[in-house]
Design a protein around this motif. Structure first.
Motif, PDB file in Angstrom:
ATOM      1  N   VAL A 191      -4.192  -1.198   8.772  1.00 35.37           N
ATOM      2  CA  VAL A 191      -4.045  -2.345   7.833  1.00 35.37           C
ATOM      3  C   VAL A 191      -4.213  -3.880   8.406  1.00 35.37           C
ATOM      4  O   VAL A 191      -3.553  -4.100   9.723  1.00 35.37           O
ATOM      5  CB  VAL A 191      -2.575  -2.271   7.249  1.00 35.37           C
ATOM      6  CG1 VAL A 191      -2.225  -3.603   6.493  1.00 35.37           C
ATOM      7  CG2 VAL A 191      -2.594  -1.207   6.460  1.00 35.37           C
ATOM      8  N   MET A 192      -4.927  -4.649   7.744  1.00 32.85           N
ATOM      9  CA  MET A 192      -4.843  -6.037   8.280  1.00 32.85           C
ATOM     10  C   MET A 192      -4.400  -6.980   7.289  1.00 32.85           C
ATOM     11  O   MET A 192      -4.320  -6.766   5.910  1.00 32.85           O
ATOM     12  CB  MET A 192      -6.571  -6.502   8.264  1.00 32.85           C
ATOM     13  CG  MET A 192      -6.776  -8.058   8.639  1.00 32.85           C
ATOM     14  SD  MET A 192      -8.516  -8.375   8.142  1.00 32.85           S
ATOM     15  CE  MET A 192      -8.515  -8.915   6.656  1.00 32.85           C
ATOM     16  N   ALA A 221      -4.836  -8.796   2.276  1.00 33.01           N
ATOM     17  CA  ALA A 221      -4.270  -7.715   2.887  1.00 33.01           C
ATOM     18  C   ALA A 221      -5.454  -6.700   2.534  1.00 33.01           C
ATOM     19  O   ALA A 221      -5.780  -6.471   1.618  1.00 33.01           O
ATOM     20  CB  ALA A 221      -3.015  -7.213   2.818  1.00 33.01           C
ATOM     21  N   ALA A 222      -6.054  -6.103   3.542  1.00 29.86           N
ATOM     22  CA  ALA A 222      -6.728  -4.760   3.387  1.00 29.86           C
ATOM     23  C   ALA A 222      -6.544  -3.572   4.120  1.00 29.86           C
ATOM     24  O   ALA A 222      -5.811  -3.730   5.260  1.00 29.86           O
ATOM     25  CB  ALA A 222      -8.217  -5.148   3.675  1.00 29.86           C
ATOM     26  N   LYS A 223      -7.006  -2.487   3.856  1.00 28.43           N
ATOM     27  CA  LYS A 223      -6.827  -1.301   4.449  1.00 28.43           C
ATOM     28  C   LYS A 223      -7.851  -0.381   4.672  1.00 28.43           C
ATOM     29  O   LYS A 223      -8.761  -0.235   4.011  1.00 28.43           O
ATOM     30  CB  LYS A 223      -5.638  -0.614   3.774  1.00 28.43           C
ATOM     31  CG  LYS A 223      -5.879   0.306   2.611  1.00 28.43           C
ATOM     32  CD  LYS A 223      -4.708   0.976   2.008  1.00 28.43           C
ATOM     33  CE  LYS A 223      -3.952   2.137   2.905  1.00 28.43           C
ATOM     34  NZ  LYS A 223      -4.964   3.107   3.208  1.00 28.43           N
ATOM     35  N   PHE A 227       0.704  -1.188   0.055  1.00 24.26           N
ATOM     36  CA  PHE A 227      -0.002   0.073  -0.150  1.00 24.26           C
ATOM     37  C   PHE A 227       0.893   1.087   0.050  1.00 24.26           C
ATOM     38  O   PHE A 227       2.002   1.202   0.378  1.00 24.26           O
ATOM     39  CB  PHE A 227      -0.901  -0.103   1.366  1.00 24.26           C
ATOM     40  CG  PHE A 227      -1.878  -1.207   1.263  1.00 24.26           C
ATOM     41  CD1 PHE A 227      -2.112  -1.837   0.114  1.00 24.26           C
ATOM     42  CD2 PHE A 227      -2.244  -1.934   2.441  1.00 24.26           C
ATOM     43  CE1 PHE A 227      -3.278  -2.869   0.320  1.00 24.26           C
ATOM     44  CE2 PHE A 227      -3.093  -3.124   2.609  1.00 24.26           C
ATOM     45  CZ  PHE A 227      -3.614  -3.493   1.461  1.00 24.26           C
ATOM     46  N   ALA A 228       0.228   2.565  -0.599  1.00 27.12           N
ATOM     47  CA  ALA A 228       1.072   3.476  -0.561  1.00 27.12           C
ATOM     48  C   ALA A 228       2.133   3.583  -1.656  1.00 27.12           C
ATOM     49  O   ALA A 228       2.014   2.653  -2.710  1.00 27.12           O
ATOM     50  CB  ALA A 228       1.645   4.081   0.713  1.00 27.12           C
ATOM     51  N   ASP A 229       3.186   4.447  -1.597  1.00 29.89           N
ATOM     52  CA  ASP A 229       4.280   4.382  -2.782  1.00 29.89           C
ATOM     53  C   ASP A 229       5.270   3.490  -2.492  1.00 29.89           C
ATOM     54  O   ASP A 229       6.312   3.703  -2.222  1.00 29.89           O
ATOM     55  CB  ASP A 229       4.781   5.763  -2.728  1.00 29.89           C
ATOM     56  CG  ASP A 229       4.273   6.867  -3.710  1.00 29.89           C
ATOM     57  OD1 ASP A 229       3.343   6.416  -4.115  1.00 29.89           O
ATOM     58  OD2 ASP A 229       4.577   7.937  -3.782  1.00 29.89           O
ATOM     59  N   ILE A 235      -9.158   3.719   0.290  1.00 26.18           N
ATOM     60  CA  ILE A 235      -9.834   3.198   1.480  1.00 26.18           C
ATOM     61  C   ILE A 235     -10.596   2.229   1.208  1.00 26.18           C
ATOM     62  O   ILE A 235     -11.488   2.382   0.277  1.00 26.18           O
ATOM     63  CB  ILE A 235     -10.642   4.330   2.084  1.00 26.18           C
ATOM     64  CG1 ILE A 235      -9.546   5.777   2.421  1.00 26.18           C
ATOM     65  CG2 ILE A 235     -11.300   4.031   3.304  1.00 26.18           C
ATOM     66  CD1 ILE A 235      -8.441   5.424   3.125  1.00 26.18           C
ATOM     67  N   GLY A 236     -10.485   1.005   1.807  1.00 34.03           N
ATOM     68  CA  GLY A 236     -11.495  -0.105   1.601  1.00 34.03           C
ATOM     69  C   GLY A 236     -10.578  -1.041   0.569  1.00 34.03           C
ATOM     70  O   GLY A 236     -11.306  -2.260   0.169  1.00 34.03           O
TER      71      GLY A 236
END
Length: 624
Positions: free
Chosen positions: A392-393, A408-410, A310-312, A423-424
């Motif tokens: 974050v899971m 994985a989810a956020k 996730f992210a950059d 998101i989601g």
């Protein structure tokens, strides 16, 4: 954590004077250098030999001006970084061999770098008071790569001073002059540099530990004045405290695993310097936050070089194996140490490039290599993790193995450092192989930051695994966030539920959008994505997206199959009466994305068939 505990009148007494500070063997310490593993010695000798009689590449003004003229960062950045990699290779080769044949090339490299107008990169010129297409040499701002350069030259001075003096006393004198002028003096006198955290006009991120650790290395290795060394150590501790204060207790790196190398990893580099120069008196490794920062990287670990990106961050991350090993050993975490040792052995077995990104990483990597290679530790494949601060899971079917399904989810908000509007969002791997993905980052340009960032497709929610409603994507900003976030684990399942409606502007006309991402364990394991939505008006402009690096194949109504080259396969099932499925090809032209995903990605569109103002839908993913 640091300044209040150790910033006492006795701090100066804790710090070893420069002449007694011996963090690693110098070139005179022959038993240590000669005793390094043969394959490491051979590797680095060959790298040095390849750079003999090196023609140091030019850094013309027009290359620097590319950034302001066209937005291109690569031409100047790559040429600048190549100079520094070359110098490091030559220095290590000379320390290995100790016969003097690399000395002239080393002197040329030092002189070349010392003559540069600015040690930073064009993309960071915004920090200068006078804005121009060329750098202002009278405004010695400290940014990531000027600090890195100072540390490289300081380590070179530390390792090879006697040999450099044998060529000319002017070489080390020039290093000391340039580092003092560009880094040491402004580090002590300036408090307006945003990354220091003394003026909170900007959110702190990896810049803080990255710059502080390198500036601290330069001070400890070059500065003779004990009062200035003490002042620098105190300022570094105060600044690092500002960074630590903004982190959540879970230690999660919202910038993604690639940036953990420069956030949590650089924090560790700085803490190690303080630990070493104080003869182990400055010690914070028993602090829960410091331990959690280290643990983040194995909680984000999927398999091989894949991490939750996730992210950059790219999906593939080459972590500094020895750093993870040492961090784990310092905090007494066998999973973190085990991850480092596992990565190091894999690199060794595959005879991949053993180069590390900076001298501050290379020296400990060399001198702890054999120790880390022998270490076993614990498996880093954790079954479940919930990072409640960054929301974050991560969950896999079974502890201790990459076999089976991984999700994985956020949640979070859309103003995180290096944020994507996601998101989601979630990702799915099968047997350690990517199936439903986050596309990751593109090569940075002038668009990558500030107001133009979200014009880039990879940052937009349309290219993440979240809905588009009434043609409206998620919006960036801290007010666009998840609500009612809840994560639960047990032996049967792992589930993250959250209302993602607040991530969208009012134009989307969403009253609520409750999304639940679940991994169901047991005899028929699967991943379920359940959406329950309530809208202001009926609409048929609702589309769910799923991104994959493999071409999804339709297997009748309501089913796609995704299969990789190793025949790992998942089935994606959805309600075909409610949604029409189609697949779009996304050609990839960016080199960073091509390196991870190849020439293209695929985006599954699940478009609602009839207008609704409320509904419930399910996507079920299983291994086949």
């Amino acid at each position: 954590m640091l300044a209040q505990k150790y910033g006492t009148p006795k701090l100066g007494e804790m710090l070893l004077p420069r002449e007694n500070f011996r963090p690693y063997p110098t070139i005179e310490d022959r038993p240590e250098w000669d005793g390094l593993p043969l394959h490491l010695r051979t590797y680095w000798m060959n790298k040095g030999i390849a750079k003999l009689n090196h023609a140091w590449n030019p850094l013309p003004a027009t290359a620097y001006m590319d950034y302001s003229r066209t937005g291109n960062r690569e031409r100047y950045d790559k040429a600048s970084w190549e100079r520094r990699r070359t110098l490091a290779s030559l220095v290590i080769a000379e320390c290995m061999e100790n016969e003097g044949r690399f000395l002239d090339d080393i002197v040329n490299g030092i002189w070349c770098i010392c003559e540069e107008t600015f040690w930073g990169i064009p993309g960071h010129g915004y920090m200068m008071k006078r804005q121009d297409s060329l750098p202002d040499m009278e405004d010695p701002v400290i940014e990531l790569f000027s600090a890195e350069t100072a540390a490289l030259l300081a380590w070179t001075h530390y390792l090879m001073k006697s040999k450099l003096d044998s060529v000319s006393k002017m070489v080390c004198e020039r290093i000391r002059q340039e580092v003092k002028r560009r880094i040491l003096d402004p580090y002590l006198t300036r408090f307006d540099l945003w990354w220091m955290g003394f003026n909170q006009e900007r959110m702190l991120n990896n810049w803080n530990p990255w710059c502080n650790s390198n500036c601290l290395a330069a001070f400890l290795l070059l500065e003779d004045d004990p009062e200035r060394r003490e002042a620098a150590a105190m300022k570094a501790m105060r600044s690092l405290d500002h960074y630590l204060e903004r982190l959540r207790s879970d230690g999660g790196c919202e910038e993604g695993p690639k940036y953990w190398l420069y956030a949590g990893g650089m924090l560790f580099d700085g803490l190690e310097l303080l630990y070493s120069v104080s003869a182990r008196q400055i010690h914070v490794y028993d602090e829960p936050l410091i331990q959690q920062i280290g643990r983040y990287i194995y909680r984000a670990f999927i398999d091989d070089a894949y991490y939750v990106n996730f992210a950059d961050s790219t999906a593939k991350v080459q972590i500094p194996a020895e750093l993870a090993y040492r961090y784990g050993r310092r905090i007494g975490d066998d999973k973190l140490a085990g991850l480092g040792a596992m990565v190091l052995r894999k690199k060794r077995e595959e005879t991949t490039d053993l180069e590390f990104p900076a001298m501050s990483r290379l020296l400990p990597a060399l001198f702890h290599y054999s120790e880390a290679e022998r270490y076993v530790g614990e498996t880093p494949y954790v079954r479940d993790a919930w990072l409640d601060g960054i929301q974050v899971m991560v969950a896999r079917e079974r502890q201790g193995t990459s076999k089976g399904l991984f999700v994985a989810a956020k949640g979070g908000h859309n103003d995180e450092s290096h944020n994507h509007n996601d998101i989601g969002h979630f990702i799915v791997y099968c047997n350690g192989s990517p199936m439903i993905i986050d596309p990751g980052m593109l090569t940075y340009t002038s668009q990558s930051f500030f107001e133009e960032r979200y014009s880039i497709w990879a940052m937009q929610s349309a290219y993440h695994n979240v809905p588009i409603v009434n043609g409206i994507q998620q919006r960036n900003g801290s007010s666009y966030r998840a609500a009612d976030v809840d994560c639960k684990f047990d032996d049967r399942s792992a589930a993250l539920s959250l209302d993602i409606g607040g991530a969208y502007p009012d134009l989307a006309e969403i009253r609520s959008w409750l999304r639940t991402i679940s991994l169901i364990r047991g005899s028929s394991p699967c991943i379920e994505i359940k959406d329950e939505f309530l809208l202001q008006h009926r609409t048929d402009e609702i589309t769910l997206h799923l991104l994959s690096p493999h071409l999804p194949r339709s297997e009748g109504d309501g089913s796609f199959v995704v299969e990789d080259e190793c025949r790992n396969r998942i089935s994606i099932q959805f309600n075909s009466a409610m949604f029409a499925g189609s697949v779009e090809t996304i050609p990839l032209e960016d080199a960073i994305m091509q390196e991870v995903w190849g020439e293209r990605l695929y985006r599954i569109h699940l478009k609602i068939r009839t207008p609704l103002d409320r509904g419930e839908c399910m996507i079920r993913i299983s291994e086949v």
